[in-house]
Design a protein around this motif. Structure first.
Motif, PDB file in Angstrom:
ATOM      1  N   GLY A 116       0.722  -1.038   0.097  1.00  0.00           N
ATOM      2  CA  GLY A 116      -0.162   0.040  -0.049  1.00  0.00           C
ATOM      3  C   GLY A 116       0.738   1.301   0.113  1.00  0.00           C
ATOM      4  N   GLN A 117       2.276   1.157   0.027  1.00  0.00           N
ATOM      5  CA  GLN A 117       2.998   2.327   0.000  1.00  0.00           C
ATOM      6  C   GLN A 117       2.882   2.893  -1.508  1.00  0.00           C
ATOM      7  OE1 GLN A 117       4.762   3.814   2.324  1.00  0.00           O
ATOM      8  NE2 GLN A 117       3.983   2.035   3.834  1.00  0.00           N
ATOM      9  N   ALA A 118       2.712   4.419  -1.253  1.00  0.00           N
ATOM     10  CA  ALA A 118       2.499   5.173  -2.833  1.00  0.00           C
ATOM     11  C   ALA A 118       3.575   5.117  -3.620  1.00  0.00           C
ATOM     12  CB  ALA A 118       2.006   6.585  -2.663  1.00  0.00           C
ATOM     13  N   LEU A 119       3.512   5.195  -4.721  1.00  0.00           N
ATOM     14  CA  LEU A 119       4.569   5.294  -5.915  1.00  0.00           C
ATOM     15  C   LEU A 119       5.259   6.604  -5.558  1.00  0.00           C
ATOM     16  CD1 LEU A 119       5.866   4.351  -8.512  1.00  0.00           C
ATOM     17  CD2 LEU A 119       4.156   5.694  -9.954  1.00  0.00           C
ATOM     18  N   GLU A 120       6.566   6.786  -5.594  1.00  0.00           N
ATOM     19  CA  GLU A 120       7.220   7.945  -5.284  1.00  0.00           C
ATOM     20  C   GLU A 120       7.834   8.613  -6.958  1.00  0.00           C
ATOM     21  OE1 GLU A 120      10.075   9.543  -1.836  1.00  0.00           O
ATOM     22  OE2 GLU A 120      10.492   7.531  -2.499  1.00  0.00           O
ATOM     23  N   TRP A 121       8.386   7.609  -7.595  1.00  0.00           N
ATOM     24  CA  TRP A 121       8.719   8.088  -8.939  1.00  0.00           C
ATOM     25  C   TRP A 121       9.050   6.642  -9.820  1.00  0.00           C
ATOM     26  CZ3 TRP A 121      13.146   5.477 -10.133  1.00  0.00           C
ATOM     27  CH2 TRP A 121      14.127   5.210  -9.205  1.00  0.00           C
ATOM     28  N   VAL A 122       8.852   7.102 -10.946  1.00  0.00           N
ATOM     29  CA  VAL A 122       8.880   5.821 -12.045  1.00  0.00           C
ATOM     30  C   VAL A 122       9.978   6.540 -13.172  1.00  0.00           C
ATOM     31  CG1 VAL A 122       7.095   6.613 -13.301  1.00  0.00           C
ATOM     32  CG2 VAL A 122       7.924   4.132 -13.648  1.00  0.00           C
ATOM     33  N   ARG A 123      10.846   5.646 -13.649  1.00  0.00           N
ATOM     34  CA  ARG A 123      11.830   5.978 -14.717  1.00  0.00           C
ATOM     35  C   ARG A 123      11.913   5.095 -15.817  1.00  0.00           C
ATOM     36  NH1 ARG A 123      16.030   6.529 -12.087  1.00  0.00           N
ATOM     37  NH2 ARG A 123      15.817   8.846 -11.677  1.00  0.00           N
ATOM     38  N   ILE A 124      11.873   5.562 -17.162  1.00  0.00           N
ATOM     39  CA  ILE A 124      12.261   4.809 -18.419  1.00  0.00           C
ATOM     40  C   ILE A 124      13.486   5.113 -18.930  1.00  0.00           C
ATOM     41  CG2 ILE A 124      11.366   4.223 -20.649  1.00  0.00           C
ATOM     42  CD1 ILE A 124       8.511   4.822 -19.821  1.00  0.00           C
ATOM     43  N   ASN A 125      14.248   4.413 -19.256  1.00  0.00           N
ATOM     44  CA  ASN A 125      15.508   4.528 -19.834  1.00  0.00           C
ATOM     45  C   ASN A 125      15.601   3.718 -21.229  1.00  0.00           C
ATOM     46  OD1 ASN A 125      17.828   5.345 -17.679  1.00  0.00           O
ATOM     47  ND2 ASN A 125      16.486   4.171 -16.652  1.00  0.00           N
ATOM     48  N   ALA A 126      16.046   4.311 -22.308  1.00  0.00           N
ATOM     49  CA  ALA A 126      15.965   3.849 -23.552  1.00  0.00           C
ATOM     50  C   ALA A 126      17.055   4.153 -24.345  1.00  0.00           C
ATOM     51  CB  ALA A 126      14.747   4.172 -24.214  1.00  0.00           C
ATOM     52  N   LYS A 127      17.718   3.377 -25.124  1.00  0.00           N
ATOM     53  CA  LYS A 127      19.086   3.553 -25.740  1.00  0.00           C
ATOM     54  C   LYS A 127      18.620   3.396 -27.132  1.00  0.00           C
ATOM     55  CE  LYS A 127      23.967   2.257 -26.279  1.00  0.00           C
ATOM     56  NZ  LYS A 127      24.786   1.021 -25.666  1.00  0.00           N
ATOM     57  N   ILE A 128      18.801   4.521 -27.975  1.00  0.00           N
ATOM     58  CA  ILE A 128      18.194   4.632 -29.650  1.00  0.00           C
ATOM     59  C   ILE A 128      19.522   4.853 -30.307  1.00  0.00           C
ATOM     60  CG2 ILE A 128      16.005   5.241 -28.809  1.00  0.00           C
ATOM     61  CD1 ILE A 128      16.778   8.080 -29.354  1.00  0.00           C
ATOM     62  N   SER A 129      19.624   4.380 -31.681  1.00  0.00           N
ATOM     63  CA  SER A 129      20.669   4.742 -32.545  1.00  0.00           C
ATOM     64  C   SER A 129      20.128   4.582 -33.757  1.00  0.00           C
ATOM     65  CB  SER A 129      21.736   3.530 -32.253  1.00  0.00           C
ATOM     66  OG  SER A 129      22.754   3.875 -33.181  1.00  0.00           O
ATOM     67  N   LYS A 130      20.947   5.545 -34.761  1.00  0.00           N
ATOM     68  CA  LYS A 130      20.918   5.342 -36.208  1.00  0.00           C
ATOM     69  C   LYS A 130      22.139   5.678 -36.895  1.00  0.00           C
ATOM     70  CE  LYS A 130      18.613   8.819 -38.193  1.00  0.00           C
ATOM     71  NZ  LYS A 130      17.606  10.001 -38.467  1.00  0.00           N
ATOM     72  N   ASN A 131      22.154   5.367 -37.931  1.00  0.00           N
ATOM     73  CA  ASN A 131      23.441   5.482 -38.912  1.00  0.00           C
ATOM     74  C   ASN A 131      24.032   7.090 -38.615  1.00  0.00           C
ATOM     75  OD1 ASN A 131      23.863   3.050 -39.610  1.00  0.00           O
ATOM     76  ND2 ASN A 131      22.590   3.312 -41.679  1.00  0.00           N
TER      77      ASN A 131
END
Length: 248
Positions: free
Chosen positions: A182-197
């Motif tokens: 029942g503890q409330a969400l404090e923070w959430v993070r998304i990490n993404a690695k993206i690339s192109k030529n």
């Protein structure tokens, strides 16, 4: 026995009085951060205050924070239905930080992008929310992950799930707004690695959080041109979004 208890008590008090380490603003001085503005350094400091374990790969090239205009009294009354409010999540309730860093890679434009949504208050409605990160200019997704942290608990496993992925546009995750106890969400993070030529241009990066207050069924995320994000929800929800750009 009494003497032993006194020794344990003294040791406990001494241990509690030891100062804990904290992020020092001076840590963000030096050649590594010379290219950042004072405002960007302040935002980076805020992110580390939220999560001292925050990391990024390469050299930071962009960092922004959502700035929302609070509702006027007239707007609040217009959106108030007696039980639920509908519309934006106010900046007094949440902040979203977006960062982009260049990852050195021969013949490629590779970036590590992150989005962090942090609650400034304890949300009254704690259902399954959604958080998404999107980008433009046809960058390919190399990898992604999501992490959630809860009050009094810290980071908890198994509270985020990938619900949408467009390999050249974005990723969306569901996140539980409370942990198992029942503890409330404090923070959430998304990490993404993206690339192109290797090429050149200016790319958009956006992030959006969808907070459900009453809903039936699941939640969907879809992506559109120019780093667009949209949520498919049946019921009531509030949203907050942020975006930034970077050169490549």
């Amino acid at each position: 026995m009494k003497k032993l208890i006194n020794i344990i008590l003294i040791f406990s008090i001494t241990f509690l009085c030891i100062p804990t380490s904290s992020i020092n603003a001076n840590e963000f001085k030096g050649n590594k951060y010379d290219h950042l503005s004072q405002k960007e350094i302040e935002l980076l400091y805020e992110i580390y205050e939220i999560d001292p374990n925050f990391t990024y790969e390469g050299e930071l090239v962009a960092i922004t924070k959502t700035v929302q205009v609070l509702e006027t009294e007239e707007e609040y009354l217009k959106n108030y239905d007696g039980v639920l409010t509908k519309g934006v999540i106010g900046s007094n309730e949440m902040s979203i930080y977006v960062t982009a860093s260049r990852v050195p890679e021969s013949g490629k434009d590779t970036f590590n992008i992150t989005a962090t949504a942090t609650w400034k208050m304890v949300p009254a409605f704690r259902m399954q929310d959604a958080f998404a990160l999107a980008w433009a200019d046809n960058f390919a997704l190399i990898s992604s992950s999501a992490t959630a942290s809860y009050k009094s608990i810290g980071v908890a496993a198994g509270k985020t799930n990938l619900i949408s992925q467009s390999p050249n546009q974005g990723v969306g995750y569901s996140v539980e707004c409370s942990d198992y106890y029942g503890q409330a969400l404090e923070w959430v993070r998304i990490n993404a690695k993206i690339s192109k030529n290797d090429s050149s241009g200016i790319a958009n990066v956006s992030s959006s959080y969808c907070h459900r207050k009453a809903s039936v069924g699941g939640i969907g995320v879809s992506f559109g041109p120019g780093a667009g994000i949209s949520f498919n929800v049946t019921g009531f929800e509030d949203q907050m979004a942020n975006y930034t750009t970077f050169n490549y």
